[in-house]
Motif scaffolding. Sequence first.
Motif, PDB file in Angstrom:
ATOM      1  N   GLU A 123       0.830  -1.207   0.000  1.00 31.90           N
ATOM      2  CA  GLU A 123       0.000   0.000   0.000  1.00 31.90           C
ATOM      3  C   GLU A 123       0.874   1.270   0.000  1.00 31.90           C
ATOM      4  O   GLU A 123       0.603   2.213  -0.743  1.00 31.90           O
ATOM      5  CB  GLU A 123      -0.896  -0.006   1.242  1.00 31.90           C
ATOM      6  CG  GLU A 123      -2.241   0.572   0.949  1.00 31.90           C
ATOM      7  CD  GLU A 123      -3.286   0.139   1.990  1.00 31.90           C
ATOM      8  OE1 GLU A 123      -4.376   0.693   1.934  1.00 31.90           O
ATOM      9  OE2 GLU A 123      -2.998  -0.722   2.848  1.00 31.90           O
ATOM     10  N   VAL A 124       1.923   1.242   0.807  1.00 28.44           N
ATOM     11  CA  VAL A 124       2.856   2.381   0.845  1.00 28.44           C
ATOM     12  C   VAL A 124       3.466   2.577  -0.536  1.00 28.44           C
ATOM     13  O   VAL A 124       3.547   3.695  -1.044  1.00 28.44           O
ATOM     14  CB  VAL A 124       3.967   2.123   1.892  1.00 28.44           C
ATOM     15  CG1 VAL A 124       5.164   3.043   1.666  1.00 28.44           C
ATOM     16  CG2 VAL A 124       3.425   2.313   3.294  1.00 28.44           C
ATOM     17  N   PHE A 125       3.867   1.461  -1.133  1.00 32.02           N
ATOM     18  CA  PHE A 125       4.533   1.551  -2.430  1.00 32.02           C
ATOM     19  C   PHE A 125       3.606   2.148  -3.492  1.00 32.02           C
ATOM     20  O   PHE A 125       4.028   2.978  -4.300  1.00 32.02           O
ATOM     21  CB  PHE A 125       5.042   0.169  -2.855  1.00 32.02           C
ATOM     22  CG  PHE A 125       5.848   0.225  -4.116  1.00 32.02           C
ATOM     23  CD1 PHE A 125       7.071   0.873  -4.137  1.00 32.02           C
ATOM     24  CD2 PHE A 125       5.388  -0.343  -5.281  1.00 32.02           C
ATOM     25  CE1 PHE A 125       7.824   0.960  -5.297  1.00 32.02           C
ATOM     26  CE2 PHE A 125       6.120  -0.261  -6.448  1.00 32.02           C
ATOM     27  CZ  PHE A 125       7.345   0.396  -6.461  1.00 32.02           C
ATOM     28  N   LEU A 126       2.346   1.727  -3.450  1.00 37.72           N
ATOM     29  CA  LEU A 126       1.399   2.218  -4.459  1.00 37.72           C
ATOM     30  C   LEU A 126       1.221   3.739  -4.402  1.00 37.72           C
ATOM     31  O   LEU A 126       0.915   4.380  -5.404  1.00 37.72           O
ATOM     32  CB  LEU A 126       0.046   1.521  -4.297  1.00 37.72           C
ATOM     33  CG  LEU A 126       0.011   0.077  -4.794  1.00 37.72           C
ATOM     34  CD1 LEU A 126      -1.279  -0.603  -4.381  1.00 37.72           C
ATOM     35  CD2 LEU A 126       0.145   0.027  -6.318  1.00 37.72           C
ATOM     36  N   LYS A 127       1.440   4.302  -3.201  1.00 39.86           N
ATOM     37  CA  LYS A 127       1.296   5.760  -3.056  1.00 39.86           C
ATOM     38  C   LYS A 127       2.475   6.521  -3.661  1.00 39.86           C
ATOM     39  O   LYS A 127       2.435   7.734  -3.810  1.00 39.86           O
ATOM     40  CB  LYS A 127       1.166   6.119  -1.569  1.00 39.86           C
ATOM     41  CG  LYS A 127      -0.196   5.768  -1.003  1.00 39.86           C
ATOM     42  CD  LYS A 127      -0.267   6.127   0.454  1.00 39.86           C
ATOM     43  CE  LYS A 127      -1.599   5.648   1.018  1.00 39.86           C
ATOM     44  NZ  LYS A 127      -1.585   5.562   2.463  1.00 39.86           N
ATOM     45  N   THR A 128       3.550   5.781  -3.926  1.00 39.47           N
ATOM     46  CA  THR A 128       4.754   6.471  -4.426  1.00 39.47           C
ATOM     47  C   THR A 128       5.116   6.024  -5.843  1.00 39.47           C
ATOM     48  O   THR A 128       6.121   6.438  -6.382  1.00 39.47           O
ATOM     49  CB  THR A 128       5.964   6.153  -3.514  1.00 39.47           C
ATOM     50  OG1 THR A 128       6.254   4.761  -3.633  1.00 39.47           O
ATOM     51  CG2 THR A 128       5.691   6.498  -2.082  1.00 39.47           C
ATOM     52  N   TRP A 129       4.264   5.165  -6.394  1.00 41.50           N
ATOM     53  CA  TRP A 129       4.590   4.518  -7.673  1.00 41.50           C
ATOM     54  C   TRP A 129       3.746   5.103  -8.806  1.00 41.50           C
ATOM     55  O   TRP A 129       2.525   5.142  -8.706  1.00 41.50           O
ATOM     56  CB  TRP A 129       4.325   3.013  -7.533  1.00 41.50           C
ATOM     57  CG  TRP A 129       4.763   2.168  -8.683  1.00 41.50           C
ATOM     58  CD1 TRP A 129       5.884   2.322  -9.425  1.00 41.50           C
ATOM     59  CD2 TRP A 129       4.082   1.025  -9.200  1.00 41.50           C
ATOM     60  NE1 TRP A 129       5.953   1.321 -10.374  1.00 41.50           N
ATOM     61  CE2 TRP A 129       4.864   0.520 -10.250  1.00 41.50           C
ATOM     62  CE3 TRP A 129       2.901   0.360  -8.870  1.00 41.50           C
ATOM     63  CZ2 TRP A 129       4.496  -0.606 -10.986  1.00 41.50           C
ATOM     64  CZ3 TRP A 129       2.537  -0.759  -9.590  1.00 41.50           C
ATOM     65  CH2 TRP A 129       3.329  -1.238 -10.633  1.00 41.50           C
ATOM     66  N   LEU A 171      -4.903  -0.177  -3.875  1.00 43.40           N
ATOM     67  CA  LEU A 171      -4.731  -1.641  -3.872  1.00 43.40           C
ATOM     68  C   LEU A 171      -5.612  -2.302  -4.935  1.00 43.40           C
ATOM     69  O   LEU A 171      -5.249  -3.310  -5.525  1.00 43.40           O
ATOM     70  CB  LEU A 171      -5.074  -2.202  -2.500  1.00 43.40           C
ATOM     71  CG  LEU A 171      -3.916  -2.265  -1.494  1.00 43.40           C
ATOM     72  CD1 LEU A 171      -4.405  -2.805  -0.174  1.00 43.40           C
ATOM     73  CD2 LEU A 171      -2.740  -3.087  -1.990  1.00 43.40           C
ATOM     74  N   GLY A 172      -6.776  -1.687  -5.187  1.00 43.08           N
ATOM     75  CA  GLY A 172      -7.698  -2.237  -6.189  1.00 43.08           C
ATOM     76  C   GLY A 172      -7.121  -2.167  -7.602  1.00 43.08           C
ATOM     77  O   GLY A 172      -7.429  -3.003  -8.444  1.00 43.08           O
ATOM     78  N   ASP A 173      -6.279  -1.153  -7.832  1.00 44.41           N
ATOM     79  CA  ASP A 173      -5.697  -0.982  -9.179  1.00 44.41           C
ATOM     80  C   ASP A 173      -4.580  -1.977  -9.453  1.00 44.41           C
ATOM     81  O   ASP A 173      -4.161  -2.152 -10.597  1.00 44.41           O
ATOM     82  CB  ASP A 173      -5.086   0.428  -9.330  1.00 44.41           C
ATOM     83  CG  ASP A 173      -6.137   1.517  -9.193  1.00 44.41           C
ATOM     84  OD1 ASP A 173      -7.261   1.275  -9.631  1.00 44.41           O
ATOM     85  OD2 ASP A 173      -5.797   2.581  -8.649  1.00 44.41           O
ATOM     86  N   MET A 174      -4.064  -2.570  -8.363  1.00 45.49           N
ATOM     87  CA  MET A 174      -2.859  -3.401  -8.473  1.00 45.49           C
ATOM     88  C   MET A 174      -3.002  -4.513  -9.504  1.00 45.49           C
ATOM     89  O   MET A 174      -2.099  -4.753 -10.298  1.00 45.49           O
ATOM     90  CB  MET A 174      -2.580  -4.001  -7.108  1.00 45.49           C
ATOM     91  CG  MET A 174      -1.144  -4.349  -6.901  1.00 45.49           C
ATOM     92  SD  MET A 174      -0.905  -4.818  -5.223  1.00 45.49           S
ATOM     93  CE  MET A 174      -2.189  -6.012  -4.993  1.00 45.49           C
ATOM     94  N   LYS A 175      -4.185  -5.171  -9.478  1.00 46.43           N
ATOM     95  CA  LYS A 175      -4.391  -6.284 -10.408  1.00 46.43           C
ATOM     96  C   LYS A 175      -4.413  -5.781 -11.845  1.00 46.43           C
ATOM     97  O   LYS A 175      -3.986  -6.467 -12.768  1.00 46.43           O
ATOM     98  CB  LYS A 175      -5.681  -7.026 -10.080  1.00 46.43           C
ATOM     99  CG  LYS A 175      -5.466  -8.049  -8.980  1.00 46.43           C
ATOM    100  CD  LYS A 175      -6.710  -8.846  -8.736  1.00 46.43           C
ATOM    101  CE  LYS A 175      -6.521  -9.712  -7.490  1.00 46.43           C
ATOM    102  NZ  LYS A 175      -7.772 -10.184  -6.964  1.00 46.43           N
TER     103      LYS A 175
END
Lengths: 270, 170
Positions: free
Chosen positions: A105-111, B77-81
Amino acid sequence: MSNKPRRRLAQEELRRIIEFCRSVENKGLNPFLVNVEDLISVIREYFPGLKNPEDLSLDAEALNQVASIIKMQSEWVKRRATSLYRDPFLIEEKLRSLPTRDLAEVFLKTWHPTVELEQITIGSLKTAMKYWESLAPLSERWREEELIKVKAGMTTREELIKQGILRDETFLSEIEKLWRELKEAVGAEGKIDYWDFVGAESYGETLRRAYLTSFLVTYGYATLEIQPLEEKIFLKPNETPVSKTDAQPFSFPIPVNYERWRQWREQREE
Amino acid sequence: MIFYKRHREPGVKGWELRRRLGSDYPKVLQLLDEYLGNLGLTIKTVFEEDGSAPENPTIDQLDKAKFYVTLREELSLGDMKLVGWRIDDLAGLAVSLAYIISKGGKAPRKDLEGLLRTKLPGWRVDMNLNRYLRLGYLIEDENEQLYLGWRARVEVDQKKLIELLLEQET
């Protein structure tokens, strides 16, 4: 202490210094753990006794490694002064203790993934088709590689006749025939691109024409005009063969290799 | 030019844009960025050396910089897939990048493998590291030292990553 054991001791000490510095560098340890002054004093102590080139190179290597440590110390200070610096142990602790989901989750905020295209265009398909059409079969390409291995050397006209590159006509008549052809080929400008003149349907014929053309220039039937900036070479026929006895002779090599010939043919087809 | 890949890497150098668009290319990039904003995209500029942006970049620095198109907003997190990543693989990437950043931009592969093995099975660690290397997030030298790759410099806000990690309650 006699010279031999002292030399061995010096070698051991220098090797120890090199290994120590390398391990600090490779493990990313704090470079300030290294006492540079101590190491320098050891190197200085043994230096006057070193005579052998092998020992001197060991000494230079040790000094080089110490210099690397000083560079690391400088970078270490610089990094600590930047806003990005945080205690590595604290970060490692966080990385060990945080659950996988939180880390993601942390990574997604910076990616911010890159957007890129992997699409075949009509243009690239066309180029690929052209390339495929002109691509010689493997057997031929391998044969070319074998030919490349042959050392360059001198050849004679007789040898070229034997190999079928030149026909068995009188040499001068062939040159004169080519001269007439050149005069007809040049336009109003009075000159023609070198490759447009020597280039032929087959590579063998191109070689034959390039060989004869070299005599056209040497015997004064034609002149070469070289434009180095544009990387162009032109041929200009002379009305009558010009004697070059007064001019300073010079050689101008023009590579007529297979790749260049293929490139010329492709350009012509375009 | 900016979208297509050349030698496995997308993006375009400033001097290439100057050749095609003229010396006003920074202005063109600014307009393109505004247009891409409507699509949720942005232009990311990566400068030479450490990649960070100078306060007022000179035209020479811009010429040497490389420009990419990236997503403008954060992902959830939902976008991850949608972007084709498993949660473990993404967490592994976060750990790898944060660990290397914390070590000043360089870390031994063995140390990172050890850290990843605390949460991932061994076979997966090797597979993931190779994937990160292949995609350009990491680079490895002949001494098995790992560094941040071109993709990490383009796509990841390194400062924010470290700050958010340290803010997390454990």
